[in-house]
Design an enzyme around this catalytic site. Structure first.
Site, mmCIF file in Angstrom:
data_model
loop_
_atom_site.group_PDB
_atom_site.id
_atom_site.type_symbol
_atom_site.label_atom_id
_atom_site.label_comp_id
_atom_site.label_asym_id
_atom_site.label_seq_id
_atom_site.Cartn_x
_atom_site.Cartn_y
_atom_site.Cartn_z
ATOM 1 N N PHE B 116 -59.115 -18.099 12.792
ATOM 2 C CA PHE B 116 -58.971 -17.169 11.665
ATOM 3 C C PHE B 116 -59.391 -17.872 10.382
ATOM 4 C CE2 PHE B 116 -57.063 -13.036 10.617
ATOM 5 C CZ PHE B 116 -57.129 -12.421 11.851
ATOM 6 N N GLN B 229 -55.155 -9.720 -3.158
ATOM 7 C CA GLN B 229 -56.160 -10.093 -2.159
ATOM 8 C C GLN B 229 -57.045 -8.903 -1.795
ATOM 9 O OE1 GLN B 229 -55.319 -11.210 2.258
ATOM 10 N NE2 GLN B 229 -55.914 -13.067 1.192
ATOM 11 N N HIS B 231 -59.598 -7.766 0.982
ATOM 12 C CA HIS B 231 -59.991 -8.110 2.350
ATOM 13 C C HIS B 231 -61.505 -7.905 2.475
ATOM 14 C CE1 HIS B 231 -60.214 -8.247 6.689
ATOM 15 N NE2 HIS B 231 -58.950 -8.597 6.743
ATOM 16 N N LEU B 241 -58.844 -1.032 7.614
ATOM 17 C CA LEU B 241 -58.993 -2.435 7.996
ATOM 18 C C LEU B 241 -59.812 -2.608 9.273
ATOM 19 C CD1 LEU B 241 -58.093 -5.397 7.554
ATOM 20 C CD2 LEU B 241 -56.054 -4.867 8.872
ATOM 21 N N GLU B 244 -59.979 -9.319 10.563
ATOM 22 C CA GLU B 244 -60.637 -10.611 10.471
ATOM 23 C C GLU B 244 -60.767 -11.236 11.861
ATOM 24 O OE1 GLU B 244 -59.177 -12.968 7.223
ATOM 25 O OE2 GLU B 244 -59.504 -14.829 8.298
ATOM 26 N N ARG B 275 -60.291 -15.465 2.579
ATOM 27 C CA ARG B 275 -60.693 -14.111 2.206
ATOM 28 C C ARG B 275 -61.189 -13.995 0.775
ATOM 29 N NH1 ARG B 275 -55.655 -11.078 5.282
ATOM 30 N NH2 ARG B 275 -56.564 -11.269 7.354
ATOM 31 N N HIS B 342 -56.017 -5.361 -0.356
ATOM 32 C CA HIS B 342 -55.346 -5.555 0.925
ATOM 33 C C HIS B 342 -53.923 -6.087 0.811
ATOM 34 C CE1 HIS B 342 -55.006 -6.346 5.190
ATOM 35 N NE2 HIS B 342 -54.859 -7.637 5.014
ATOM 36 N N ARG B 384 -53.620 -15.569 0.173
ATOM 37 C CA ARG B 384 -52.979 -15.726 1.478
ATOM 38 C C ARG B 384 -54.025 -15.882 2.581
ATOM 39 N NH1 ARG B 384 -52.283 -12.392 5.553
ATOM 40 N NH2 ARG B 384 -52.687 -10.415 4.476
#
Lengths: 333, 575
Positions: B116, B229, B231, B241, B244, B275, B342, B384
Site C-alpha cells: 500500500f 486528504q 484520495h 472510491l 488504493e 496519497r 477522502h 494519513r
C-alpha cells in the site's frame, strides 16, 4: 440536457395522510449518466423537500437505499436512471415490500433485523483455540464464505421473498445467507447445532426456490444459492430427520420410480410421523378432496410405483445416477 | 430522561470497538447511538485493507510501520500516538480475526497482505476490496452477541458540558422527531469525517462532520482541520472510491497521453507514493493539460495488465462499481479517476487514551472521549497512509473503551449536573429545531450546499494559496447569512430528513470556516495542505498543531500546540 423523465413515487406521511397515494415528478435529470438515486436526490433538493427516503454511501455498500423500482426490490444508487425508463419515460418507485411503511420510501426494518439476530450471527469459537496469531483458513475454505460475506443487509431480498410474504416465521434470504457464512466458517465450532436448528420449520427448507432474492440482491450473495449450500451441508452431515429433507429426498425417489413427479405422494414422503399424518396431512387432504382439488387414492399408502413409467425411463435413471455421483464427496469416488 | 453509564455516538469501527472494549473492561450499561443503522456507517466503505506488521508477505516490523506512518504524515504525527498505533496493530488484527472477521488468505492459510502507498513492506491485511465492510459487520456481530443497546436512527443535536465535565447529549429520535436528553457518565464520539464539504468526495452523504462541530460548539477546539486528504483514485465525477489496493496489486496511473506520469514525481515508489503526493501529481498533470476525458479533468487507473483472474479475486467490488457507475470494464479499459476528498486528518483533539483534551496544555475534559476520523490523536499528522485509518479507528476506539471502563471502575468523582442543566440543553435544542423547521426564506438548501462545496473545492482543494483562501473566508460568512434565509418545506416531525439535511448543512458551513481559517494561517506546504505560494515545508514556523477555538461571534480563533517528536527527527520527505 437529458430529456425530461417522470418518476412516479408512492407517498405516505403518517402525520398528514390517511393512506398512501402516487405522485408524479417530471423533470430533466441532472445528467445523462445520473443514477436513479441522483434523480431522487434532485427531486428532494430542488423540487420537493418533503420526499423522504434513506440513502448514504451512494456506492452500493451501506445498504440504505433498498426500495422497489418498477415493482422489484433493489438499491437505487447503483444503476443509471436510463436503465429503468418505460415507454412513457417513467420510472415507478415505491417502498420495499414485506415491511411496514414509516414515511414515503422509508420502511420499518425491525422484522428484518429480528431474523438476522435469530440465527446467532456470530462465530462461536472455543476460547482455547484463541492461541497466538490467526486461525488458519485455506483459500478454499475462504471461498466457501466469500460470497455470503459480501451481504450489506439492505433487505432487498426480504422485499421480494415469496416465502417470507406468506409466512413471517421464515428466517428469510439474508439471515440464511448469514447462517451459511457461519456454518461454513472453519472458526465456528457449532455447525452441528446450527444445522439442526436451521433444518427446523422456518429454516433452510422453507425457501420455495422462486429466485426473487437472487434477482433483488445487489451483491454476489445470491441468497438462494447459499440456502442450497446449507441444504447440501445438512444432507452431507446426515440431518435427514426433518420434513424438508424428507421432502427433497422423496422428490428424487418418486421421480426415480417412474420419471413422473406424483405430487399426491410427495406429502406422504415428507411427514415424519403418523401423528403428523393424522393431525396435519389428513385434514388438509380431506379439505382438498371436498373441493375437488385432489382425488384420494389408497394405493398411495402402499410402497412402489403408481404411474406407468415415462417413455425413455432409462434416460431419467441415467440423469439421476449421474447427479448422485456428482453430489458425492470427491474423496469417496 | 434516558440514562446510561456510557453513550457512544457513531457506530462505525471506532464506536463499535469502544463499546466492546468498555464492556470487556467491565462497563455494565453501554449504549450506542447513530443517525444511521450501525452497518450503514461509512467505515463499511473502506476497501483496501488494515495495516499491521504481521510479516505474512515479507519481512516487516513495528519500527518500519511506525517510521512509515510518521514520514507519511510529513512529521506532524505525534510520535507517542503513532508508536502505540503500530505496536497495537498485530494484536488488533488478530483480535478481529478471532472474533470472526473474514480476511483473504495466503496459500498456507494465513491472513493475506498486500503493498500500500507509503508503506515500505506489504502490510495491508484485507478482505478482497471490502475490508471496512468485513470489519464493520464483524464488529456488529459482536454487538449483537453482547446485546448492546442501540439507538438506531437517532440524531445528536448537542453535547452537554457543564462545570468542566461532560454530562450527556441532546438527541432527536428521527422516527418520532422527539427531542430529549441522554444523561451519561461518559460520552464517546466516533462520528466520522466531513468530506461532504467538497464537491467530489468518496464520503457518504452522512459524512457531514456533525460530531466535530457539536464538540466545537460545546467549547472544545478542533485540531489540524486544514489537513484534508484527497484520495488519488475517486471515480471521475462520481467520487466513488476505487481502492488504493488496485495500485497495491500493481495497477498503473496514466495521463491523457498514456504516460506513467508518477515517474516525474516519485520515481522510487511510483504509484505507491503516499496519497498527498500522488494526488498533487495528478492535479499537476490535469492543470498542465495532460489530463483526459472531455474537459481534461481526469487521469486514468490502468489495471489491464493485472488480468481478469486477479481483478475478480482481489478487486471484485471496484470492478463492479466501475461497470455500474462508469459503464467500463476495467479488465479491458483504463478507468478515468480524479483526486477526491477522502479523509479528515484533523478533528477533536485527544490524548493517547482517547480522552478529549481542550487546550494547548492537553488538559482532559472529564467524561468525554473520541476516536476514529472525527478525532485527532494525531497519528496521521499531515497525511494519513492508506490502511492506517481502519487501524486507528480500531486501536483508538478500543483504547477509548478501555479508558471509559477504567474511569467508571476507578472511583471517579461523580458530580452529576443539576436537572436544570439538562432541561436548559433540551430547551435550547428544541428552540433550534423549531427555528429550522420554520425556515421560510427564498434560498434553497440544495443551492447553498452546492455553492459551499464548489467554493471549498476551488479555493481550499488540492492546491491552495493566499488570495483564494482569504476570499473564501469572507464568502463563508455570507454562507451563514444565506443559510438564515433558506427554505424548508417539510414541517412535520416524523422521519424528517429535510430537517436533518438542514442541520447538517449548518454544521458543514461552520466546518468549512474552521478549515479555511486554518489553511489561510498555515503558510507552508505539508502533507494534505499544499500552498502554491509557500511550496515547501517550514518546520521552523509550522512544526505545530493548529487548534481552532470558537469565539463569541462564532468565528474561529487559532492557537498552536507542539508536535510530540520522540524518535524521528523531521527530514526531507522523498519517495
Amino acid at each position: 440536457m437529458p430529456e425530461p423523465i417522470t418518476i412516479r413515487v408512492k407517498r405516505f406521511n403518517p402525520e398528514t395522510d390517511a393512506e398512501s397515494y402516487w405522485q408524479d415528478y417530471t423533470f430533466e435529470p441532472p445528467s445523462e449518466d445520473s443514477t436513479l438515486l441522483d434523480c431522487i436526490n434532485h427531486i428532494k433538493w430542488f423540487i420537493d423537500g418533503t420526499l423522504t427516503y434513506r440513502m448514504s454511501c451512494r456506492s452500493a455498500i451501506c445498504g440504505s437505499c433498498a426500495m422497489r423500482v418498477n415493482g422489484g426490490g433493489q438499491l437505487v444508487c447503483n444503476s443509471q436512471y436510463r436503465d429503468h425508463l418505460d415507454k412513457e419515460n417513467t420510472i415507478t418507485v415505491e417502498p420495499a415490500g414485506n415491511m411496514p411503511v414509516i414515511k414515503d420510501l422509508v420502511t420499518d426494518a425491525t422484522g428484518f433485523w429480528e431474523k438476522i439476530r435469530a440465527v446467532d450471527p456470530y462465530v462461536k469459537t472455543d476460547a482455547a483455540r484463541e492461541a497466538e496469531g490467526e486461525h488458519f483458513m485455506s483459500p478454499e475454505d475462504f471461498s466457501m464464505i466469500d460470497d455470503a460475506s459480501t451481504c450489506i443487509m439492505c433487505g432487498a431480498c426480504y422485499s421480494e421473498c415469496t416465502s417470507y410474504e406468506i409466512d413471517k416465521n421464515f428466517l428469510g434470504p439474508a439471515a440464511l445467507a448469514k447462517a451459511q457464512r457461519i456454518v461454513h466458517d472453519t472458526r465456528d465450532e457449532t455447525q452441528e447445532q446450527r444445522l439442526t436448528q436451521l433444518s427446523e420449520y422456518g429454516g433452510m427448507w422453507d425457501c420455495a426456490h422462486c429466485f426473487a432474492c437472487v434477482q433483488a440482491c445487489p451483491k454476489p450473495v445470491n441468497p438462494l444459492y447459499r440456502i442450497v449450500d446449507l441444504r447440501n451441508e445438512a444432507h452431507k452431515q446426515g440431518h435427514h430427520d426433518n420434513n424438508g429433507s424428507r421432502h427433497a429426498r422423496g422428490f428424487v425417489d418418486i421421480v426415480e420410480e417412474s420419471g413422473w413427479l406424483d405430487e399426491a405422494k410427495l406429502p406422504l414422503k415428507s411427514v415424519g410421523s403418523l401423528k403428523e399424518f393424522v393431525t396435519d396431512l389428513l385434514p388438509m387432504g380431506v379439505r382438498m378432496g371436498l373441493k375437488n382439488k385432489f382425488r384420494p387414492n389408497p394405493m398411495h399408502l402402499l410402497p412402489g410405483r403408481h404411474h406407468p413409467p415415462v417413455p425413455k425411463m432409462n434416460e431419467v435413471t441415467k440423469i439421476i445416477e449421474k447427479t448422485r455421483a456428482a453430489a458425492e464427496p470427491k474423496d469417496k469416488e | 430522561m434516558i440514562e446510561h453509564d456510557v453513550i457512544i455516538v457513531g457506530a462505525g469501527l471506532a464506536g463499535q470497538s469502544a463499546a466492546l472494549a468498555a464492556i470487556a473492561g467491565g462497563a455494565k450499561d453501554v449504549a450506542i447511538l447513530s443517525k444511521v443503522h450501525p452497518v450503514r456507517s461509512h467505515s463499511g466503505a473502506a476497501q483496501g485493507g488494515i495495516a499491521a506488521s504481521l510479516g505474512n508477505a515479507d519481512e516487516d516490523s513495528v519500527e518500519m510501520h511506525d517510521y512509515d506512518t510518521v514520514k507519511g504524515g510529513d512529521f506532524l504525527s505525534d510520535q507517542d500516538a503513532s508508536l502505540i498505533l503500530t505496536e497495537s496493530a498485530p494484536e488488533t488484527v488478530y483480535a478481529l480475526e478471532h472474533m470472526g472477521v473474514v480476511f483473504s488468505r495466503t496459500d498456507d492459510g494465513k491472513i493475506a497482505q498486500r503493498p500500500f502507498g507509503g508503506h515500505s513492506s506489504p502490510r495491508a491485511c484485507f478482505a478482497a476490496d471490502r475490508t471496512g465492510h468485513a470489519i464493520l459487520h464483524g464488529l456488529f456481530e459482536q454487538i449483537v452477541k453482547h446485546d448492546v443497546k442501540i439507538y438506531s436512527e437517532w440524531y445528536m443535536l448537542s453535547l452537554i458540558v457543564h462545570d468542566n465535565r461532560c454530562h450527556g447529549i441532546v438527541v432527536m429520535n428521527i422516527d418520532t422527531g422527539e427531542i430529549e436528553a441522554i444523561k451519561a457518565k461518559t460520552v464517546m464520539f466516533g462520528t466520522g469525517g466531513y468530506g461532504r464539504i467538497f464537491l467530489t468526495t468518496t464520503n457518504a452523504f452522512a459524512s457531514t462532520g456533525d460530531g466535530a462541530i457539536i464538540s466545537y460548539r460545546a467549547g472544545i477546539p478542533l485540531e489540524d482541520t486544514e489537513f484534508m486528504q484527497f484520495h488519488p483514485t475517486g471515480l471521475y465525477r462520481h467520487g466513488i472510491l476505487a481502492s488504493e489496493g488496485a495500485r497495491g496489486e500493481g495497477a498503473y496511473l496514466i495521463n491523457g497521453k498514456g504516460e506513467r506520469f508518477m515517474e516525474r514525481y516519485a520515481a522510487g515508489m511510483m504509484e505507491l507514493a503516499p496519497r498527498d503526493i500522488v494526488s498533487r501529481a495528478e492535479q499537476t498533470e490535469i492543470d498542465e493539460g495532460r489530463g483526459g476525458e472531455e474537459d481534461g479533468d481526469a487521469v486514468y487507473l490502468d489495471l489491464r495488465h493485472l488480468g481478469k483472474d486477479k481483478i475478480m479475486e482481489r478487486l471484485p467490488q471496484i470492478w463492479q462499481l466501475s461497470r455500474d457507475f462508469q459503464g467500463i470494464d476495467m479488465i479491458h479499459e483504463p478507468i478515468p479517476i480524479q483526486p477526491t476528498a477522502h479523509y479528515s486528518m484533523g478533528g477533536v483533539p485527544t490524548n493517547v487514551d482517547g480522552e478529549v483534551v481542550y487546550d494547548e496544555a492537553e488538559n482532559v475534559l472529564a467524561g468525554y472521549y473520541a476516536a476514529g476520523e472525527c478525532a485527532c490523536v494525531s497519528t496521521h499528522g499531515a497525511n494519513r497512509l492508506g490502511t492506517n485509518s481502519l487501524l486507528e479507528a480500531c486501536v483508538y476506539g478500543d483504547r477509548s473503551g478501555r479508558s471509559i471502563a477504567k474511569y467508571l471502575s476507578g472511583g471517579y468523582e461523580d458530580k452529576p449536573a443539576s436537572p436544570q442543566v439538562f432541561s436548559d440543553a433540551v430547551a435550547q435544542a428544541k428552540e433550534r429545531a423549531e427555528r429550522v423547521r420554520a425556515m421560510d426564506g427564498p434560498e434553497t438548501l440544495g443551492d447553498i450546499r452546492n455553492d459551499l462545496k464548489e467554493a471549498m473545492t476551488h479555493k481550499c482543494g488540492v492546491y491552495r494559496s493566499e488570495e483564494p483562501l482569504a476570499e473564501l473566508v469572507g464568502e463563508l460568512r455570507d454562507f451563514r447569512g444565506r443559510y438564515e434565509r433558506a427554505h424548508i418545506s417539510d414541517r412535520t416531525r416524523r422521519f424528517n430528513t429535510e430537517f436533518l439535511e438542514a442541520v447538517e448543512l449548518d454544521h458543514m458551513i461552520e466546518l468549512a470556516e474552521v478549515m479555511a481559517a486554518g489553511a489561510l494561517e498555515r503558510q507552508e506546504s505539508r502533507g494534505g495542505h499544499s500552498r502554491r505560494d509557500f511550496p515547501t515545508r517550514d518546520d521552523e514556523k509550522f512544526l505545530k498543531h493548529t487548534l481552532a477555538h470558537r469565539t463569541e461571534d462564532g468565528t474561529p480563533d487559532l492557537t498552536y500546540k507542539p508536535v510530540k517528536i520522540i524518535r524521528h527527527e523531521p527530514v526531507e520527505r522523498k519517495y
